[in-house]
Design a protein around this motif. Sequence first.
Motif, short mmCIF file in Angstrom:
data_model
loop_
_atom_site.label_atom_id
_atom_site.label_comp_id
_atom_site.label_asym_id
_atom_site.label_seq_id
_atom_site.Cartn_x
_atom_site.Cartn_y
_atom_site.Cartn_z
N GLU A 63 0.81 -1.21 0.00
CA GLU A 63 0.00 0.00 0.00
C GLU A 63 0.84 1.26 0.00
O GLU A 63 1.59 1.50 0.95
CB GLU A 63 -0.88 0.04 1.25
CG GLU A 63 -1.94 -1.03 1.35
CD GLU A 63 -2.75 -0.87 2.63
OE1 GLU A 63 -2.25 -0.23 3.58
OE2 GLU A 63 -3.88 -1.40 2.67
N ALA A 83 -5.12 4.63 2.15
CA ALA A 83 -4.15 3.77 1.47
C ALA A 83 -4.79 3.12 0.24
O ALA A 83 -5.99 2.88 0.20
CB ALA A 83 -3.63 2.69 2.42
N GLY A 85 -4.46 -0.28 -2.14
CA GLY A 85 -3.91 -1.61 -2.28
C GLY A 85 -3.52 -1.86 -3.72
O GLY A 85 -4.40 -1.96 -4.58
#
Lengths: 175, 81
Positions: A63, A83, A85
């Motif tokens: 992330e 964040a 992914g």
Amino acid sequence: MKSLKTHPLETFAILFALIFLVAVALTLATGPANASTHGVAAAYIGAGPVAFGDADPYHGDFEPAVSLSASLAPHISVVGTGAWGVCNSYLRGSGGINLCATDTDNSNFSVSAGIEYHVASKAALRPNEWCPGVSIGLVPLPDRFPRFSLVGCGWYGLTTNQSGASLKGAWRFPL
Amino acid sequence: MSIAGILKWLGFSADALASFLRELVDKVPTAGPQVEEWIVKLYAPLSAENILALLTQLPKEALDIAQGKIVPRQHPSDGPH
């Protein structure tokens, strides 16, 4: 007690919790709060691996993340993180309160415990839930790179009973 | 009771953790003093007085915040989670 010995994420979270206890017990500053030369707010840009509980379809990811923090008192901060992914293409966010037990002898190291509300863009990382957690931060090279820190965090979902952990290198921008 | 004792109770080895931390120093030598400090704290007895002091300090700080008295500190652990 669950089989904590073989679950790496819970091991991670427990170790962070124990390190927090050490910091609280041995390094607490109880003297009068002194005026700080640091600003209240800071932004961070960082990246690193994240691991989720066994029940989550996404066992882990990498992330890049941004975060904002506001230190309101010597031991109380408000924090928030967003964040992305990379492998599973999700957005994950968290926000809440951190109770900090900063080592008064070393402002480049701190351990915190707190609670944050975790949200995610994909059903695989839901339901959104409150997660108590602990985090540990270190500025490993304060003389050369005072704004670079390593932040490790472990959390436990109160709804899913699943733990998670992340480790990020981050660059701090005072606001 | 120390952190190492708690780890042993949970079935983990504090010695293994200390060895792992010392291996990190091989990668980042300048972190050596900090890592050694952590290892000392790993085996040091916990102090209930300091935990209690923190619990009594937090309400005071919360009241200060409510009154608009902001006293910031730099906490690396406030970084991205």
